[in-house]
Design a protein around this motif. Structure first.
Motif, PDB file in Angstrom:
ATOM      1  N   THR A 171      -2.242  17.978 -13.472  1.00 27.20           N
ATOM      2  CA  THR A 171      -1.177  17.845 -12.460  1.00 27.20           C
ATOM      3  C   THR A 171      -0.842  16.389 -12.147  1.00 27.20           C
ATOM      4  O   THR A 171      -0.016  16.133 -11.280  1.00 27.20           O
ATOM      5  N   GLY A 172      -1.434  15.442 -12.862  1.00 25.46           N
ATOM      6  CA  GLY A 172      -1.257  14.034 -12.512  1.00 25.46           C
ATOM      7  C   GLY A 172      -0.387  13.224 -13.457  1.00 25.46           C
ATOM      8  O   GLY A 172      -0.434  11.992 -13.421  1.00 25.46           O
ATOM      9  N   THR A 173       0.439  13.874 -14.285  1.00 23.95           N
ATOM     10  CA  THR A 173       1.210  13.092 -15.257  1.00 23.95           C
ATOM     11  C   THR A 173       2.184  12.122 -14.602  1.00 23.95           C
ATOM     12  O   THR A 173       2.379  11.004 -15.090  1.00 23.95           O
ATOM     13  N   ALA A 174       2.790  12.522 -13.503  1.00 22.58           N
ATOM     14  CA  ALA A 174       3.737  11.623 -12.828  1.00 22.58           C
ATOM     15  C   ALA A 174       3.015  10.415 -12.242  1.00 22.58           C
ATOM     16  O   ALA A 174       3.499   9.277 -12.330  1.00 22.58           O
ATOM     17  N   ALA A 175       1.852  10.651 -11.661  1.00 23.01           N
ATOM     18  CA  ALA A 175       1.066   9.544 -11.102  1.00 23.01           C
ATOM     19  C   ALA A 175       0.575   8.622 -12.202  1.00 23.01           C
ATOM     20  O   ALA A 175       0.597   7.392 -12.056  1.00 23.01           O
ATOM     21  N   SER A 176       0.118   9.190 -13.317  1.00 14.38           N
ATOM     22  CA  SER A 176      -0.337   8.361 -14.439  1.00 14.38           C
ATOM     23  C   SER A 176       0.803   7.503 -14.961  1.00 14.38           C
ATOM     24  O   SER A 176       0.629   6.314 -15.242  1.00 14.38           O
ATOM     25  N   MET A 177       1.986   8.094 -15.096  1.00 12.84           N
ATOM     26  CA  MET A 177       3.167   7.365 -15.554  1.00 12.84           C
ATOM     27  C   MET A 177       3.497   6.212 -14.608  1.00 12.84           C
ATOM     28  O   MET A 177       3.701   5.065 -15.030  1.00 12.84           O
ATOM     29  N   ALA A 178       3.539   6.508 -13.316  1.00 17.14           N
ATOM     30  CA  ALA A 178       3.907   5.495 -12.329  1.00 17.14           C
ATOM     31  C   ALA A 178       2.877   4.372 -12.275  1.00 17.14           C
ATOM     32  O   ALA A 178       3.230   3.188 -12.244  1.00 17.14           O
ATOM     33  N   ASN A 179       1.598   4.740 -12.265  1.00 15.82           N
ATOM     34  CA  ASN A 179       0.552   3.717 -12.195  1.00 15.82           C
ATOM     35  C   ASN A 179       0.566   2.833 -13.438  1.00 15.82           C
ATOM     36  O   ASN A 179       0.423   1.612 -13.351  1.00 15.82           O
ATOM     37  N   GLY A 180       0.724   3.454 -14.603  1.00 16.53           N
ATOM     38  CA  GLY A 180       0.785   2.673 -15.829  1.00 16.53           C
ATOM     39  C   GLY A 180       1.968   1.725 -15.845  1.00 16.53           C
ATOM     40  O   GLY A 180       1.870   0.594 -16.326  1.00 16.53           O
ATOM     41  N   ALA A 181       3.103   2.175 -15.318  1.00 12.20           N
ATOM     42  CA  ALA A 181       4.290   1.329 -15.266  1.00 12.20           C
ATOM     43  C   ALA A 181       4.062   0.111 -14.372  1.00 12.20           C
ATOM     44  O   ALA A 181       4.438  -1.016 -14.732  1.00 12.20           O
ATOM     45  N   ILE A 182       3.454   0.319 -13.223  1.00  9.67           N
ATOM     46  CA  ILE A 182       3.178  -0.804 -12.325  1.00  9.67           C
ATOM     47  C   ILE A 182       2.239  -1.806 -12.989  1.00  9.67           C
ATOM     48  O   ILE A 182       2.437  -3.022 -12.918  1.00  9.67           O
ATOM     49  N   ILE A 216      -3.919  -3.586  -7.456  1.00  7.18           N
ATOM     50  CA  ILE A 216      -5.179  -2.943  -7.110  1.00  7.18           C
ATOM     51  C   ILE A 216      -5.115  -1.514  -7.626  1.00  7.18           C
ATOM     52  O   ILE A 216      -4.154  -0.792  -7.365  1.00  7.18           O
ATOM     53  N   SER A 217      -6.149  -1.096  -8.375  1.00  4.47           N
ATOM     54  CA  SER A 217      -6.149   0.229  -9.006  1.00  4.47           C
ATOM     55  C   SER A 217      -7.411   0.996  -8.617  1.00  4.47           C
ATOM     56  O   SER A 217      -8.372   1.085  -9.384  1.00  4.47           O
ATOM     57  N   PRO A 218      -7.405   1.588  -7.422  1.00  2.00           N
ATOM     58  CA  PRO A 218      -8.608   2.297  -6.965  1.00  2.00           C
ATOM     59  C   PRO A 218      -8.665   3.743  -7.427  1.00  2.00           C
ATOM     60  O   PRO A 218      -7.645   4.349  -7.760  1.00  2.00           O
ATOM     61  N   THR A 219      -9.861   4.284  -7.414  1.00  2.00           N
ATOM     62  CA  THR A 219     -10.046   5.712  -7.575  1.00  2.00           C
ATOM     63  C   THR A 219      -9.816   6.368  -6.203  1.00  2.00           C
ATOM     64  O   THR A 219      -9.304   5.721  -5.273  1.00  2.00           O
ATOM     65  N   ALA A 246       0.863  -1.188   0.000  1.00  2.00           N
ATOM     66  CA  ALA A 246       0.000   0.000   0.000  1.00  2.00           C
ATOM     67  C   ALA A 246       0.894   1.231   0.000  1.00  2.00           C
ATOM     68  O   ALA A 246       0.523   2.284   0.498  1.00  2.00           O
ATOM     69  N   ALA A 247       2.101   1.082  -0.575  1.00  2.00           N
ATOM     70  CA  ALA A 247       3.123   2.125  -0.502  1.00  2.00           C
ATOM     71  C   ALA A 247       3.310   2.821  -1.840  1.00  2.00           C
ATOM     72  O   ALA A 247       3.204   2.199  -2.895  1.00  2.00           O
ATOM     73  N   GLY A 248       3.601   4.100  -1.768  1.00  2.00           N
ATOM     74  CA  GLY A 248       3.925   4.829  -2.988  1.00  2.00           C
ATOM     75  C   GLY A 248       3.652   6.306  -2.850  1.00  2.00           C
ATOM     76  O   GLY A 248       2.650   6.711  -2.253  1.00  2.00           O
ATOM     77  N   HIS A 249       4.551   7.106  -3.411  1.00  2.00           N
ATOM     78  CA  HIS A 249       4.398   8.567  -3.352  1.00  2.00           C
ATOM     79  C   HIS A 249       4.855   9.160  -4.669  1.00  2.00           C
ATOM     80  O   HIS A 249       5.888   8.764  -5.214  1.00  2.00           O
ATOM     81  N   ILE A 298       0.014  -1.755  -5.604  1.00  2.40           N
ATOM     82  CA  ILE A 298      -0.972  -0.676  -5.663  1.00  2.40           C
ATOM     83  C   ILE A 298      -0.671   0.232  -6.857  1.00  2.40           C
ATOM     84  O   ILE A 298       0.466   0.626  -7.062  1.00  2.40           O
ATOM     85  N   THR A 299      -1.699   0.523  -7.657  1.00  2.00           N
ATOM     86  CA  THR A 299      -1.575   1.511  -8.718  1.00  2.00           C
ATOM     87  C   THR A 299      -2.632   2.577  -8.450  1.00  2.00           C
ATOM     88  O   THR A 299      -2.716   3.081  -7.348  1.00  2.00           O
ATOM     89  N   GLY A 300      -3.447   2.907  -9.431  1.00  2.00           N
ATOM     90  CA  GLY A 300      -4.494   3.890  -9.177  1.00  2.00           C
ATOM     91  C   GLY A 300      -5.191   4.322 -10.447  1.00  2.00           C
ATOM     92  O   GLY A 300      -4.736   4.060 -11.562  1.00  2.00           O
ATOM     93  N   VAL A 301      -6.298   4.993 -10.253  1.00  2.00           N
ATOM     94  CA  VAL A 301      -7.194   5.390 -11.341  1.00  2.00           C
ATOM     95  C   VAL A 301      -6.510   6.246 -12.398  1.00  2.00           C
ATOM     96  O   VAL A 301      -6.915   6.243 -13.567  1.00  2.00           O
ATOM     97  N   LEU A 302      -5.464   6.966 -12.030  1.00  2.00           N
ATOM     98  CA  LEU A 302      -4.850   7.881 -12.987  1.00  2.00           C
ATOM     99  C   LEU A 302      -4.127   7.160 -14.121  1.00  2.00           C
ATOM    100  O   LEU A 302      -3.781   7.790 -15.123  1.00  2.00           O
ATOM    101  N   ALA A 303      -3.953   5.869 -14.025  1.00  2.00           N
ATOM    102  CA  ALA A 303      -3.412   5.106 -15.159  1.00  2.00           C
ATOM    103  C   ALA A 303      -4.401   5.096 -16.317  1.00  2.00           C
ATOM    104  O   ALA A 303      -4.013   4.956 -17.472  1.00  2.00           O
ATOM    105  N   ARG A 304      -5.697   5.231 -16.007  1.00  2.00           N
ATOM    106  CA  ARG A 304      -6.733   5.153 -17.051  1.00  2.00           C
ATOM    107  C   ARG A 304      -7.616   6.389 -17.119  1.00  2.00           C
ATOM    108  O   ARG A 304      -8.336   6.598 -18.097  1.00  2.00           O
TER     109      ARG A 304
END
Length: 198
Positions: free
Chosen positions: A122-133, A152-155, A63-66, A111-117
């Motif tokens: 302001t979320g390009t870094a999060a989208s990049m990281a989530n997509g990579a995972i 797990i990819s929650p909103t 459940a880690a990530g920043h 853990i990833t997140g909704v910003l992959a999809r």
């Protein structure tokens, strides 16, 4: 099962600790500033020490990530590298080093997140990281069998709307209880290479 929980002191991590323990699992908590074990999973040497200290495991749950949130114009190359190290590299290390530390039919849940999809300003870094995972999970699943790996990819969490609702306009939130059910499905189920989008 004996489960290592990384990111145990955050909002999601604390909820998962209770949810998994309530199902009879033994939880080994890990965080940089709290938990039974204090290690930084973004440092490969600390991941090695963490696994040495943790002993035999049946599953690893993260459940880690920043990541930083800024407009592209404000982002620097170091910001994107920080996002990679803060969310991607550490979770990859959990799997890479964990293959030899987790039971033969054990599992990893990242853990990833909704910003992959569903990107936001302001979320390009999060989208990049989530997509990579998510890409890593699909690729790793075909190599590590019979061990399993899912993500797990929650909103946005309902319990965090007071702080984050303005960043996710019009998006439905998800309760931590529902997110925990997805983790339980990953840990106790049989699927691999899955992205559980919530």
């Amino acid at each position: 099962m004996r489960i290592l929980l990384a990111g145990a002191t955050g909002k999601l991590g604390a909820f998962l600790h209770t949810a998994l323990a309530d199902r009879g699992h033994e939880i080994v908590t890990v965080a940089r500033s709290g938990g039974a074990l204090r290690y930084d999973i973004t440092d490969p040497a600390q991941v090695a020490a963490m696994y040495q200290a943790a002993g035999e495991l049946d599953a690893v749950v993260s459940a880690a990530g920043h990541v930083p949130y800024r407009t592209i114009a404000e982002m620097t190359p170091d910001d994107y590298l920080a996002a990679f190290h803060g969310k991607v590299a550490g979770q990859i290390e959990l799997v890479r080093q964990g293959i030899s530390r987790v039971a033969e039919r054990g599992s990893f849940t990242l853990i990833t997140g909704v910003l992959a999809r569903e990107p936001i300003p302001t979320g390009t870094a999060a989208s990049m990281a989530n997509g990579a995972i998510e890409a890593f999970v699909r690729a790793a699943a075909i190599e590590i069998a019979p061990q399993r790996v899912n993500a797990i990819s929650p909103t946005v969490f309902t319990e965090s709307l007071d702080a984050y609702a303005d960043f996710f306009p019009g998006m439905e939130s998800v309760d931590l209880a529902r997110v925990a059910q997805a983790y339980i499905r990953s840990v106790e189920g049989a699927q691999t290479g899955q992205i559980y989008a919530l």
